[in-house]
Motif scaffolding. Structure first.
Motif, short mmCIF file in Angstrom:
data_model
loop_
_atom_site.label_atom_id
_atom_site.label_comp_id
_atom_site.label_asym_id
_atom_site.label_seq_id
_atom_site.Cartn_x
_atom_site.Cartn_y
_atom_site.Cartn_z
N ARG A 232 -22.63 22.33 3.93
CA ARG A 232 -23.29 21.62 5.03
C ARG A 232 -22.50 20.43 5.56
NH1 ARG A 232 -27.39 22.93 1.30
NH2 ARG A 232 -28.99 24.33 2.18
N GLY A 233 -21.35 20.15 4.98
CA GLY A 233 -20.54 19.03 5.43
C GLY A 233 -19.75 19.36 6.68
N PRO A 234 -18.61 18.70 6.89
CA PRO A 234 -17.84 18.91 8.11
C PRO A 234 -17.49 20.39 8.30
CG PRO A 234 -16.98 17.04 6.89
CD PRO A 234 -18.00 17.69 6.01
N GLY A 235 -17.59 20.85 9.54
CA GLY A 235 -17.26 22.22 9.85
C GLY A 235 -16.66 22.33 11.24
N CYS A 236 -15.53 23.03 11.35
CA CYS A 236 -14.94 23.24 12.67
C CYS A 236 -14.00 24.42 12.60
CB CYS A 236 -14.23 22.00 13.18
SG CYS A 236 -12.73 21.54 12.29
N VAL A 237 -13.45 24.79 13.76
CA VAL A 237 -12.48 25.88 13.85
C VAL A 237 -11.32 25.40 14.70
CG1 VAL A 237 -13.61 26.91 15.86
CG2 VAL A 237 -12.13 28.32 14.41
N LEU A 238 -10.10 25.82 14.32
CA LEU A 238 -8.89 25.51 15.07
C LEU A 238 -8.34 26.80 15.66
CD1 LEU A 238 -7.97 22.52 15.03
CD2 LEU A 238 -9.17 23.12 12.93
N VAL A 239 -7.93 26.75 16.90
CA VAL A 239 -7.38 27.93 17.58
C VAL A 239 -6.00 27.57 18.12
CG1 VAL A 239 -7.72 29.69 19.35
CG2 VAL A 239 -9.71 28.67 18.20
N SER A 240 -4.95 27.95 17.42
CA SER A 240 -3.58 27.72 17.88
C SER A 240 -2.67 28.84 17.39
CB SER A 240 -3.07 26.35 17.43
OG SER A 240 -3.37 26.07 16.08
N GLU A 241 -3.17 30.07 17.51
CA GLU A 241 -2.46 31.28 17.16
C GLU A 241 -1.88 31.19 15.76
OE1 GLU A 241 0.44 34.74 18.62
OE2 GLU A 241 1.00 32.85 17.71
N GLN A 242 -0.61 31.55 15.56
CA GLN A 242 -0.03 31.59 14.22
C GLN A 242 -0.01 30.22 13.54
OE1 GLN A 242 1.15 34.44 12.72
NE2 GLN A 242 2.14 33.55 10.92
N ALA A 243 -0.02 29.14 14.33
CA ALA A 243 0.01 27.79 13.75
C ALA A 243 -1.36 27.33 13.28
CB ALA A 243 0.56 26.80 14.78
N GLY A 244 -2.42 28.04 13.69
CA GLY A 244 -3.77 27.55 13.46
C GLY A 244 -4.17 27.38 12.01
N GLY A 245 -3.70 28.29 11.15
CA GLY A 245 -4.08 28.19 9.74
C GLY A 245 -3.60 26.92 9.09
N LEU A 246 -2.38 26.48 9.43
CA LEU A 246 -1.88 25.21 8.90
C LEU A 246 -2.65 24.04 9.50
CD1 LEU A 246 2.00 25.66 8.71
CD2 LEU A 246 0.24 26.22 7.02
N ASP A 247 -3.02 24.14 10.77
CA ASP A 247 -3.83 23.09 11.39
C ASP A 247 -5.18 22.95 10.69
OD1 ASP A 247 -1.84 22.57 13.25
OD2 ASP A 247 -2.68 23.94 14.74
N ALA A 248 -5.76 24.08 10.31
CA ALA A 248 -7.04 24.03 9.59
C ALA A 248 -6.88 23.29 8.26
CB ALA A 248 -7.57 25.44 9.36
#
Length: 406
Positions: free
Chosen positions: A152-168
């Protein structure tokens, strides 16, 4: 500054349906790339994919979730459950808002949406599933993981193609430093239906090779594009002192993170941003380039992009000074899942003192100045690793992981 460590790993990849299978396949050079079989792709210019076979969602997630989830979400739920179990984390033991989730997704629920659009076109709007309202959306993996495990704490999604997983991963680290004890983070993608495959092909970067061992060749003189893959990895991140207090296993520390964006095409006065991302991530970790023991490269397999990455590494570290590996040659490029899977590889490489080989690549241009690990894994004492990822459109991300003393 608060140290953030990895205490759990969950993997769903073309060459391994859990972390142990994946690591064994990576070290032995077992590929997950082969002909795409989800539909008849023979009329397309590209026919190979890093496809996950043998995955039964009924064995992984509650049946009630099947009608409302795309295959990418089913993969994400399976990987998140593995990561939480591996970390021995029970969210109920933490405060109400003490656990959160940040994921990345690049393509959304392609297969689910394609199926529902077919219903719309052939049967009318009344036949379309009500779950289409969210099953297609980039944020759905974050939502479904949060709901299933009570995060229930912080939650979001990052969308930056192949780089997105590291951004997350970088954003999850930030959430922990702001006070959330535990975060689930990473990325997963899958879009191997006819509509999704057309979007892959339209990039113009896919390999048209028919031989799985010669189609995707990062940094090779014969590089001619990449092979798309599906899957990824989810990690459990925790604040280091609380993880140690509960005697958690520590895979390593997320020590540095940075992201940059390339200048617009044709901007010759400004260089690409990958080198800057790497430099900033190393500095964020409190390290110098000479402290990095191995680089897990983006390894696009597109010749001009490989040359840009090789130049960035040679400029930052010096030609041939640091070993480089691109293990994604065994899985294909997993989009949002690629970076977290490489972080997983880096953590296991540090744990076991071994650098995986870059499969199938055999001849690296001398002008690249790369010490690319080829043919067989290389034994080495590893304490820190740099992981790089680039997303189409100009995204660059970098994460530094290092061993812990505990």
């Amino acid at each position: 500054m608060t140290a953030v460590v990895v205490t759990g790993i969950g993997v769903i990849a073309p060459n391994g349906r859990n972390a142990s299978e994946f690591w064994s396949a990576t070290l032995s050079g077992r590929t997950g790339i082969g002909p795409l079989t989800r539909f008849d792709a023979t009329s397309h210019p590209a026919v190979l994919a890093g496809q996950i076979d043998g995955f039964d969602p009924v064995e992984q997630i509650p049946r009630k979730l099947l009608p409302q989830t795309d295959v990418s979400t089913q993969f994400a739920l399976a990987a998140a459950a593995e990561a939480l179990a591996d970390a021995n984390v029970d969210p109920a033991r933490f405060s109400r808002y003490g656990t959160g989730v940040v994921t990345s997704n690049a393509t959304g629920g392609f297969a689910f949406t394609h199926r529902e659009f077919q219903k719309l076109w052939t049967q009318g709007p009344g036949a379309v599933s009500v779950y289409e309202s969210f099953a297609w959306f980039y944020a759905v993996n974050t939502g479904q993981i949060s709901i299933r495990h009570g995060l229930r704490g912080p939650g979001c999604v990052l969308v930056s193609e192949q780089a997105g997983g590291l951004d997350a991963i970088g954003n999850a680290r930030r959430a922990i430093r702001l006070g959330t004890p535990v975060m689930v983070t990473g990325g997963v993608d899958s879009s191997f239906d006819p509509w999704g495959w057309a979007s892959h092909v339209s990039s113009g970067r896919l390999s048209r090779g028919r031989d799985p061992e010669r189609a995707y060749l990062p940094f090779d003189v014969d590089a001619n594009g990449y092979v798309p893959g599906e899957g990824g990895a989810l990690l459990v991140l925790e604040e280091a002192s609380s993880a140690r207090a509960r005697s958690a296993r520590l895979y390593g520390e997320i020590a540095g993170y940075a992201a940059t964006f390339d200048p617009r095409p044709g901007s010759s006065e400004r260089p690409p941003g990958l080198r800057r991302a790497a430099e900033l991530a190393v500095a964020d970790a409190g390290l110098r380039p000479t402290d990095i023991d191995v680089v897990f490269a983006d390894g696009s397999g597109v010749r001009n992009l490989d040359a840009v990455e090789a130049a960035a590494l040679a400029d930052l570290f010096g030609p041939g000074r640091v070993p480089v590996s691109a293990p994604k040659a065994l899985t294909g490029r997993l989009y949002a899942g690629g970076g977290p899977l490489d972080v997983t590889t880096a953590l296991l490489a540090i744990r076991d003192g071994v650098i995986p080989a870059t499969a199938h690549t055999s001849a690296v241009p001398a002008s690249y100045g790369l010490d690319l690990v080829l043919r067989e894994p290389r034994r080495a004492e590893l304490r820190s690793a740099l992981v790089l990822a680039r997303g189409k459109g100009g995204f660059n991300s970098a994460v530094v992981v290092r061993c812990t003393d505990g």
